[in-house]
Design a protein around this motif. Structure first.
Motif, PDB file in Angstrom:
ATOM      1  N   SER A 104      42.664  30.699  43.114  1.00 43.80           N
ATOM      2  CA  SER A 104      42.668  32.104  42.707  1.00 43.80           C
ATOM      3  C   SER A 104      44.088  32.637  42.774  1.00 43.80           C
ATOM      4  O   SER A 104      44.750  32.520  43.819  1.00 43.80           O
ATOM      5  N   ARG A 134      49.948  41.281  33.302  1.00 42.83           N
ATOM      6  CA  ARG A 134      48.974  40.676  32.389  1.00 42.83           C
ATOM      7  C   ARG A 134      49.549  39.422  31.731  1.00 42.83           C
ATOM      8  O   ARG A 134      48.841  38.420  31.575  1.00 42.83           O
ATOM      9  N   ALA A 178      49.305  36.720  34.232  1.00 48.57           N
ATOM     10  CA  ALA A 178      47.904  36.386  34.478  1.00 48.57           C
ATOM     11  C   ALA A 178      47.357  35.486  33.379  1.00 48.57           C
ATOM     12  O   ALA A 178      46.632  34.515  33.649  1.00 48.57           O
ATOM     13  N   GLY A 186      42.809  35.332  37.786  1.00 51.94           N
ATOM     14  CA  GLY A 186      41.651  36.202  37.645  1.00 51.94           C
ATOM     15  C   GLY A 186      41.905  37.634  38.059  1.00 51.94           C
ATOM     16  O   GLY A 186      41.067  38.509  37.810  1.00 51.94           O
ATOM     17  N   SER A 187      43.042  37.890  38.691  1.00 56.12           N
ATOM     18  CA  SER A 187      43.359  39.229  39.188  1.00 56.12           C
ATOM     19  C   SER A 187      44.797  39.591  38.853  1.00 56.12           C
ATOM     20  O   SER A 187      45.640  38.703  38.638  1.00 56.12           O
ATOM     21  N   ASP A 212      39.298  42.391  31.574  1.00 54.97           N
ATOM     22  CA  ASP A 212      38.892  40.993  31.713  1.00 54.97           C
ATOM     23  C   ASP A 212      39.408  40.365  32.997  1.00 54.97           C
ATOM     24  O   ASP A 212      39.186  39.179  33.245  1.00 54.97           O
ATOM     25  N   ARG A 213      40.098  41.165  33.814  1.00 50.74           N
ATOM     26  CA  ARG A 213      40.604  40.691  35.097  1.00 50.74           C
ATOM     27  C   ARG A 213      40.457  41.784  36.144  1.00 50.74           C
ATOM     28  O   ARG A 213      40.481  42.965  35.810  1.00 50.74           O
ATOM     29  N   THR A 214      40.338  41.372  37.396  1.00 50.68           N
ATOM     30  CA  THR A 214      40.245  42.330  38.489  1.00 50.68           C
ATOM     31  C   THR A 214      41.617  42.955  38.737  1.00 50.68           C
ATOM     32  O   THR A 214      42.625  42.245  38.816  1.00 50.68           O
TER      33      THR A 214
END
Length: 250
Positions: free
Chosen positions: A168, A180, A183, A189-190, A207-209
């Protein structure tokens, strides 16, 4: 439900980045954030500043002195944090004496410059190679612990992904567009933006935390959630109490 991540173990009410802080915060947060840096001998220790004492951007939060990157681990872990009796722990010691999910911020692999943000393609491998030995030690220590790895440095994110395709990840950023971009590049994922970065963004990724730092007041907590944050990286517990019924603590 807003996720609460205890920043350095709720640094507003505990001696930050210590075993005691993580133990206390684990009962009051969904996750606990810690900072990890390399000592002069390469040992990962849980500490935020470049120096044990005050100087440059370091605040002087221990009774020790010197740059962490220049000191052996014995000298770093002998330092007491803010007169609390809690010493700077090695990552190995903190992992052995605590439980619960962690957010591990990779701060520095040692002495030298550490570029932040998105790097030109020609510089990415160089940055990853600089980080790789330190990241490998951290990953080995963390093992199967529930951990998410964050950093301002692309080299750190690349080094984690080089060794673990499923780890993660969460880019830290002061510009949401950069966060972004990283990411997407490293399948994170975040994204962890600053509160000003989130509020300035034209669009918040869905689409991401998105977890926002560093939240210190209930007003900032409300502003972060209103701006689209999924989680708060907070210095204090209880900051969600006044979020207008969205997430009121009992």
């Amino acid at each position: 439900m807003t996720t609460i991540i205890a920043h350095r173990g709720f640094a507003g009410v505990t001696p930050e980045n210590t075993v005691g802080a993580v133990r206390v915060a684990a009962d009051r947060a969904d996750r606990v954030e810690i900072d990890v840096v390399a000592c002069g001998d390469g040992t990962p220790v849980v500490f935020h500043d470049a120096r044990l004492d005050a100087g440059a951007d370091s605040r002087g939060v221990t009774d020790g002195s010197g740059a962490v990157a220049d000191l052996p681990s014995e000298a770093v872990t002998d330092a007491v944090v803010l007169g609390s009796g809690q010493r700077v722990p090695t990552l190995a010691r903190l992992l052995a004496r605590t439980t619960g999910p962690l957010d591990v911020e990779l701060k520095s692999p040692g002495a030298g410059t550490d570029p932040r943000g998105s790097l030109p393609p020609a510089d990415r491998d160089i940055a990853r190679e600089r980080w790789q030995p330190f990241v490998d030690r951290v990953l080995e220590l963390v093992g199967g612990r529930d951990a998410r790895f964050s950093s301002f440095s692309e080299g750190a994110l690349a080094a984690v992904r080089e060794r673990d395709a499923t780890a993660s990840l969460a880019p830290l950023c002061t510009d949401l567009g950069t966060g972004r971009e990283l990411a997407v590049r490293y399948d994170a994922g975040s994204i962890h933006p600053s509160l000003p970065a989130l509020r300035a963004a034209d669009r918040v990724p869905t689409d991401r935390t998105v977890n926002v730092w560093t939240v210190r007041t209930w007003v900032e907590a409300r502003a972060a959630v209103d701006a689209g944050a999924d989680g708060l990286i907070a210095d204090y517990p209880g900051l969600t109490r006044w979020l207008g019924g969205r997430d009121v603590e009992s």
